[in-house]
Design a protein around this motif. Structure first.
Motif, PDB file in Angstrom:
ATOM      1  N   GLY A 200       0.837  -1.190   0.000  1.00  0.00           N
ATOM      2  CA  GLY A 200       0.000   0.000   0.000  1.00  0.00           C
ATOM      3  C   GLY A 200       0.873   1.241   0.000  1.00  0.00           C
ATOM      4  O   GLY A 200       0.682   2.152   0.799  1.00  0.00           O
ATOM      5  N   THR A 201       1.809   1.299  -0.919  1.00  0.00           N
ATOM      6  CA  THR A 201       2.888   2.291  -0.861  1.00  0.00           C
ATOM      7  C   THR A 201       2.413   3.725  -1.005  1.00  0.00           C
ATOM      8  O   THR A 201       3.048   4.644  -0.505  1.00  0.00           O
ATOM      9  N   GLY A 202       1.301   3.965  -1.703  1.00  0.00           N
ATOM     10  CA  GLY A 202       0.810   5.335  -1.842  1.00  0.00           C
ATOM     11  C   GLY A 202       1.844   6.230  -2.498  1.00  0.00           C
ATOM     12  O   GLY A 202       2.324   5.967  -3.594  1.00  0.00           O
ATOM     13  N   SER A 203       2.241   7.288  -1.810  1.00  0.00           N
ATOM     14  CA  SER A 203       3.241   8.229  -2.321  1.00  0.00           C
ATOM     15  C   SER A 203       4.645   7.649  -2.322  1.00  0.00           C
ATOM     16  O   SER A 203       5.569   8.274  -2.846  1.00  0.00           O
ATOM     17  N   GLY A 204       4.804   6.461  -1.742  1.00  0.00           N
ATOM     18  CA  GLY A 204       6.130   5.872  -1.581  1.00  0.00           C
ATOM     19  C   GLY A 204       6.814   6.312  -0.307  1.00  0.00           C
ATOM     20  O   GLY A 204       7.999   6.006  -0.097  1.00  0.00           O
ATOM     21  N   ALA A 205       6.102   7.006   0.579  1.00  0.00           N
ATOM     22  CA  ALA A 205       6.716   7.628   1.752  1.00  0.00           C
ATOM     23  C   ALA A 205       7.535   6.652   2.587  1.00  0.00           C
ATOM     24  O   ALA A 205       8.712   6.894   2.877  1.00  0.00           O
ATOM     25  N   LEU A 206       6.922   5.547   2.997  1.00  0.00           N
ATOM     26  CA  LEU A 206       7.619   4.614   3.888  1.00  0.00           C
ATOM     27  C   LEU A 206       8.783   3.936   3.176  1.00  0.00           C
ATOM     28  O   LEU A 206       9.887   3.827   3.730  1.00  0.00           O
ATOM     29  N   LEU A 207       8.563   3.464   1.970  1.00  0.00           N
ATOM     30  CA  LEU A 207       9.622   2.772   1.243  1.00  0.00           C
ATOM     31  C   LEU A 207      10.798   3.702   0.989  1.00  0.00           C
ATOM     32  O   LEU A 207      11.961   3.345   1.237  1.00  0.00           O
ATOM     33  N   LEU A 208      10.537   4.891   0.496  1.00  0.00           N
ATOM     34  CA  LEU A 208      11.619   5.804   0.142  1.00  0.00           C
ATOM     35  C   LEU A 208      12.330   6.340   1.381  1.00  0.00           C
ATOM     36  O   LEU A 208      13.547   6.567   1.352  1.00  0.00           O
ATOM     37  N   ALA A 209      11.597   6.513   2.478  1.00  0.00           N
ATOM     38  CA  ALA A 209      12.256   6.893   3.735  1.00  0.00           C
ATOM     39  C   ALA A 209      13.203   5.795   4.195  1.00  0.00           C
ATOM     40  O   ALA A 209      14.309   6.066   4.673  1.00  0.00           O
ATOM     41  N   ALA A 210      12.777   4.527   4.046  1.00  0.00           N
ATOM     42  CA  ALA A 210      13.631   3.400   4.430  1.00  0.00           C
ATOM     43  C   ALA A 210      14.864   3.318   3.542  1.00  0.00           C
ATOM     44  O   ALA A 210      15.987   3.084   4.027  1.00  0.00           O
ATOM     45  N   LEU A 211      14.704   3.516   2.249  1.00  0.00           N
ATOM     46  CA  LEU A 211      15.846   3.450   1.343  1.00  0.00           C
ATOM     47  C   LEU A 211      16.804   4.606   1.577  1.00  0.00           C
ATOM     48  O   LEU A 211      18.024   4.468   1.398  1.00  0.00           O
ATOM     49  N   ASP A 212      16.282   5.748   1.971  1.00  0.00           N
ATOM     50  CA  ASP A 212      17.143   6.877   2.315  1.00  0.00           C
ATOM     51  C   ASP A 212      17.901   6.602   3.612  1.00  0.00           C
ATOM     52  O   ASP A 212      19.059   7.008   3.765  1.00  0.00           O
ATOM     53  N   GLN A 213      17.238   5.899   4.523  1.00  0.00           N
ATOM     54  CA  GLN A 213      17.861   5.559   5.808  1.00  0.00           C
ATOM     55  C   GLN A 213      18.972   4.529   5.633  1.00  0.00           C
ATOM     56  O   GLN A 213      20.017   4.606   6.288  1.00  0.00           O
ATOM     57  N   TRP A 214      18.746   3.547   4.770  1.00  0.00           N
ATOM     58  CA  TRP A 214      19.710   2.462   4.561  1.00  0.00           C
ATOM     59  C   TRP A 214      20.162   2.480   3.095  1.00  0.00           C
ATOM     60  O   TRP A 214      19.507   1.882   2.217  1.00  0.00           O
TER      61      TRP A 214
ATOM     62  N   GLY B 260      -2.753   5.476 -10.089  1.00  0.00           N
ATOM     63  CA  GLY B 260      -2.456   6.877  -9.827  1.00  0.00           C
ATOM     64  C   GLY B 260      -1.454   7.048  -8.706  1.00  0.00           C
ATOM     65  O   GLY B 260      -0.535   7.871  -8.789  1.00  0.00           O
ATOM     66  N   ALA B 261      -1.616   6.253  -7.635  1.00  0.00           N
ATOM     67  CA  ALA B 261      -0.669   6.310  -6.523  1.00  0.00           C
ATOM     68  C   ALA B 261       0.711   5.855  -6.970  1.00  0.00           C
ATOM     69  O   ALA B 261       1.729   6.462  -6.602  1.00  0.00           O
ATOM     70  N   LEU B 262       0.772   4.792  -7.760  1.00  0.00           N
ATOM     71  CA  LEU B 262       2.070   4.296  -8.221  1.00  0.00           C
ATOM     72  C   LEU B 262       2.793   5.327  -9.079  1.00  0.00           C
ATOM     73  O   LEU B 262       4.021   5.444  -9.016  1.00  0.00           O
ATOM     74  N   ALA B 263       2.055   6.090  -9.860  1.00  0.00           N
ATOM     75  CA  ALA B 263       2.684   7.137 -10.661  1.00  0.00           C
ATOM     76  C   ALA B 263       3.340   8.185  -9.762  1.00  0.00           C
ATOM     77  O   ALA B 263       4.444   8.663 -10.048  1.00  0.00           O
ATOM     78  N   VAL B 264       2.666   8.518  -8.676  1.00  0.00           N
ATOM     79  CA  VAL B 264       3.231   9.480  -7.727  1.00  0.00           C
ATOM     80  C   VAL B 264       4.471   8.896  -7.058  1.00  0.00           C
ATOM     81  O   VAL B 264       5.500   9.571  -6.914  1.00  0.00           O
ATOM     82  N   ALA B 265       4.393   7.629  -6.633  1.00  0.00           N
ATOM     83  CA  ALA B 265       5.526   6.982  -5.976  1.00  0.00           C
ATOM     84  C   ALA B 265       6.741   6.913  -6.895  1.00  0.00           C
ATOM     85  O   ALA B 265       7.876   7.167  -6.477  1.00  0.00           O
TER      86      ALA B 265
END
Length: 273
Positions: free
Chosen positions: A114-128, A141-146
């Motif tokens: 349920g990635t939506g904007s990609g917030a959680l995934l991209l925050a994790a990738l930025d962290q690690w 539509g959400a995937l396009a934003v992510a």
């Protein structure tokens, strides 16, 4: 400018809990500046004509993040549209729980359901910086934003996105799974900014549990032995959602957000001896 800001904040007082912040963000957007630059330079700046229209949109109830198209989350800044939920500080509890779990180590593979904007995934990738990730969402539509956010942050090479219905058809396994599903009961009357957000990302049946019921049996097959899943819950759902993941044979702990509300379930596989 100061008088104009005060007058605009007074207008927004009945609409927003943070009228002064809203005004500063909207004015910074109208000027093409960051809020920090605005605060440093406001004595030298004039209020542009476009600012009044932005205030009108906010008075009509449109969230600031949708007006400006931007929302900060964790260490990153994200593009947001009405196709996605607006990332909230409460959800940062999931990243904090993952950091606590992995300590000096790092997850190699991350799944965001349920990635939506990609917030959680991209925050994790930025962290690690060595991690790779997969974001899944049922909304194109959400995937396009992510995907746009991944590109803007220079993370496209480590972030893949896939349309899907939760984890159906996923065969890979992951060290870290992040999930922020819909969890509001259909009978709950909403108000404020959330009225402008996509219903499909908010409501989850009569009890707010429909999506947890689908996700819980999927996790044991996705989670690696020493990994963890961080799952967002509503403030009053600790017992009901924990029971679903416990019934799937998983160990469950809870983490609270900055307001002291139950917000994140930390889910792990039992350690086999």
């Amino acid at each position: 400018m100061a008088e104009k800001l005060r007058a605009a904040a007074a207008l927004l007082g009945a609409r927003s809990d943070t009228p002064r912040l809203d005004v500063e963000l909207l004015l910074a957007h109208a000027l093409g500046l960051t809020r920090g630059d605005l605060l440093l330079r406001q004595r030298d700046l004039a209020v542009p004509a476009a600012f009044d229209r932005l205030i009108e949109r906010r008075l009509a109830g449109e969230p600031v993040a949708y007006i400006t198209g931007v929302r900060d989350f964790w260490t990153i800044s994200l593009r947001v549209t009405p196709d996605v939920l607006i990332p909230r500080p409460d959800s940062e509890t999931l990243i904090e729980a993952a950091i606590e779990h992995f300590g000096n180590h790092a997850p190699a593979d991350v799944l965001d359901l349920g990635t939506g904007s990609g917030a959680l995934l991209l925050a994790a990738l930025d962290q690690w910086p060595m991690a790779r990730g997969l974001g899944i969402d049922i909304s194109s539509g959400a995937l396009a934003v992510a995907k746009e956010n991944a590109a803007r942050l220079g993370l496209s090479g480590r972030a893949a996105f896939r349309i899907g219905d939760w984890a159906e058809g996923v065969r890979e396994t992951f060290d870290l799974i992040l999930v922020n599903p819909p969890y509001i009961a259909r009978s709950v009357a909403l108000s404020g900014d959330v009225l402008h957000e996509p219903e499909g990302a908010l409501f989850a049946g009569a009890e707010g549990l429909d999506d947890y019921r689908r996700i819980a049996p999927q996790l044991p097959h996705l989670l690696r032995p020493h990994g963890m899943a961080a799952i967002e819950i509503g403030y009053d759902q600790r017992e009901s959602v924990s029971a679903l993941f416990s019934a799937a044979g998983l160990l469950v702990e809870v983490r609270r957000d900055l307001a002291g509300h139950d917000r994140c379930l930390v889910v792990r596989k039992p350690v086999l001896r």
